[in-house]
Design a protein around this motif. Structure first.
Motif, PDB file in Angstrom:
ATOM      1  N   LYS A  76       9.581  35.750  41.937  1.00 28.97           N
ATOM      2  CA  LYS A  76      10.569  36.352  41.043  1.00 28.97           C
ATOM      3  C   LYS A  76      11.933  35.678  41.151  1.00 28.97           C
ATOM      4  CE  LYS A  76      12.766  40.840  40.032  1.00 28.97           C
ATOM      5  NZ  LYS A  76      12.858  42.284  40.425  1.00 28.97           N
ATOM      6  N   LYS A 135      12.967  31.272  30.069  1.00 29.14           N
ATOM      7  CA  LYS A 135      11.785  31.272  29.200  1.00 29.14           C
ATOM      8  C   LYS A 135      11.359  29.856  28.843  1.00 29.14           C
ATOM      9  CE  LYS A 135      12.431  35.727  26.829  1.00 29.14           C
ATOM     10  NZ  LYS A 135      12.760  36.356  25.517  1.00 29.14           N
ATOM     11  N   ARG A 178       8.032  34.141  32.992  1.00 26.90           N
ATOM     12  CA  ARG A 178       7.577  35.273  32.190  1.00 26.90           C
ATOM     13  C   ARG A 178       8.489  36.488  32.387  1.00 26.90           C
ATOM     14  NH1 ARG A 178       3.612  37.399  34.484  1.00 26.90           N
ATOM     15  NH2 ARG A 178       3.504  36.198  36.421  1.00 26.90           N
ATOM     16  N   ASP A 179       8.397  37.404  31.436  1.00 22.31           N
ATOM     17  CA  ASP A 179       9.092  38.697  31.534  1.00 22.31           C
ATOM     18  C   ASP A 179      10.590  38.542  31.807  1.00 22.31           C
ATOM     19  OD1 ASP A 179       6.576  39.920  31.232  1.00 22.31           O
ATOM     20  OD2 ASP A 179       6.227  39.867  33.395  1.00 22.31           O
ATOM     21  N   LYS A 228      14.381  38.927  31.361  1.00 22.14           N
ATOM     22  CA  LYS A 228      15.205  39.943  30.718  1.00 22.14           C
ATOM     23  C   LYS A 228      16.534  40.074  31.452  1.00 22.14           C
ATOM     24  CE  LYS A 228      12.947  43.610  33.381  1.00 22.14           C
ATOM     25  NZ  LYS A 228      12.153  44.868  33.298  1.00 22.14           N
ATOM     26  N   THR A 248      16.402  38.759  35.384  1.00 24.16           N
ATOM     27  CA  THR A 248      15.185  38.609  36.184  1.00 24.16           C
ATOM     28  C   THR A 248      14.065  37.954  35.386  1.00 24.16           C
ATOM     29  OG1 THR A 248      14.423  40.834  35.591  1.00 24.16           O
ATOM     30  CG2 THR A 248      15.737  40.615  37.603  1.00 24.16           C
ATOM     31  N   ALA A 249      13.151  37.329  36.116  1.00 23.97           N
ATOM     32  CA  ALA A 249      11.975  36.711  35.493  1.00 23.97           C
ATOM     33  C   ALA A 249      10.915  36.491  36.570  1.00 23.97           C
ATOM     34  CB  ALA A 249      12.331  35.385  34.832  1.00 23.97           C
TER      35      ALA A 249
END
Length: 403
Positions: free
Chosen positions: A347, A373, A378-379, A381, A400-401
């Motif tokens: 993360k 990205k 992924r993910d 935000k 975070t990602a």
């Protein structure tokens, strides 16, 4: 939910937390933010902190028994971070207190600045009056006789003393100086009070040294986080608060420490270091920004170019526009460098604020998400966590990602 400024999510939360409160450094981020992320991880997780600053992340990780590799471009902060991470014994503390007592006794006998080293800071008498300057110079002279862990603890206490005696007020990024009507007056009793207060500060520093125990393995390495992280182990979590795109020069706040501890010898040297630092603005940086050619291939290039063209038409736009451009060129290099050393499933957590120049928003949080990205995270935000000040447009975000 209405967001507030939340002092518990700033450096103010660190002031009474053991070694985290050894020095007040405004850019430091809150231990509460770090603990909240680390506590989600399994024991023995590996952490990477690419912008170590005052060493909040590696110290918090080591307190929880985790390993942490940290990188920092400022040599003073590399020393300070590693001093925070050392284990100190009762003997180390006893020796340091004895040394402090001896230093106070000898420094109290000083009779002026003759024969004492004073750092070559421009207009140094704006920073310290005569009684303060003589106290600092005499104590610095005595500390120079020591080495090892004693020296580290004495130097940390000395940093605390020099900033407490300073006329500078660090309550705003522009910095100001307090009333200086008595600047050139000299009072022997004030000098002696200044010297004697050193022992009290050493006592506080050493008590904090014993209150924290380093359980994990952590180390701060000197380096540039736009470059590859060769030799680093892959991370379960990369957590950091990088410099913001707000023209706040960290070198400017750190100058007094860096000069007195001999990490700086000139304003030119300070400017060169700030040029290497992401978001640096000090000294000759303005001239270099005007001459700099923007990078190509940044995935946010269209939005970035649009914002920079608007900033160019505002106040000091000829400096601020290329400044913003360089900041995101550098952050893109950083994200490319960090990607290979994140584990699959690892993360990212970046604490960053947005900025405004001439009313034009620089949405750092949004652009961080887009850059993450683009690399395949992924993910990604951005979640607002607090207001930064009275400007209704400025917030701090956790970006975070997951890889």
């Amino acid at each position: 939910m209405t967001l507030t400024q939340r002092a518990d999510l700033t450096y103010k939360a660190n002031s009474k937390a053991g070694r985290h409160g050894w020095l007040r450094l405004t850019p430091a981020y809150s231990i509460n933010l770090v603990y909240s992320e680390l506590e989600k991880l399994p024991p023995k997780s590996h952490i990477i902190e690419p912008f170590s600053g005052s060493g909040t992340t590696p110290l918090a990780a080591s307190e929880l028994g985790m390993t942490c590799e940290a990188r920092e471009i400022n040599p003073f902060l590399v020393w300070f971070g590693n001093a925070k991470l050392a284990n100190y014994s009762e003997e180390d503390v006893s020796n340091t207190l004895c040394a402090a007592s001896d230093i106070v006794q000898k420094a109290s006998k000083s009779e002026g600045l003759d024969g004492l080293w004073v750092p070559p800071m421009f207009n140094i008498n704006r920073w310290w009056d005569q009684a303060a300057l003589e106290a600092l110079a005499s104590i610095r002279h005595e500390i120079d006789a020591y080495s090892g862990k004693e020296r580290d603890l004495l130097d940390i206490a000395f940093c605390r003393l020099l900033i407490s005696l300073s006329s500078a007020a660090f309550n705003h990024q522009s910095m100001s100086f307090k009333n200086q009507e008595t600047l050139f007056e000299y009072d022997r009793e004030t000098f002696l009070y200044n010297v004697r207060s050193f022992f009290e500060i050493v006592s506080d520093v050493t008590s904090r040294a014993l209150s924290d125990r380093v359980l994990g393995e952590a180390r701060v390495q000197h380096g540039d986080s736009t470059k590859p992280f060769d030799g680093f182990h892959k991370a379960d979590l990369v957590i950091t608060s990088p410099p913001y795109a707000n023209r706040m020069s960290y070198i400017r706040e750190l100058r007094p420490y860096m000069y007195w501890l001999r990490y700086l010898e000139s304003g030119e040297q300070a400017g060169d270091l700030d040029w290497q630092t992401i978001g640096g603005t000090w000294g000759s940086v303005g001239t270099k920004l005007r001459e700099r050619t923007p990078d190509n291939g940044v995935p946010i290039d269209n939005a970035l170019s649009d914002v920079c063209s608007k900033i160019l038409n505002g106040k000091s736009g000829e400096i601020l526009s290329p400044y913003v451009r360089k900041y995101f060129d550098d952050m893109w290099k950083h994200f490319k460098a960090i990607y290979p050393i994140v584990k699959d499933g690892g993360k990212l957590c970046y604490i960053v604020g947005n900025s405004t120049f001439s009313g034009i928003e620089v949405p750092s949080h949004t652009w961080y998400v887009e850059m993450m990205k683009s690399l395949g995270f992924r993910d990604a935000k951005a979640v607002a966590i607090r207001k930064r000040n009275s400007n209704k447009k400025l917030y701090e975000y956790a970006v975070t990602a997951v890889k």
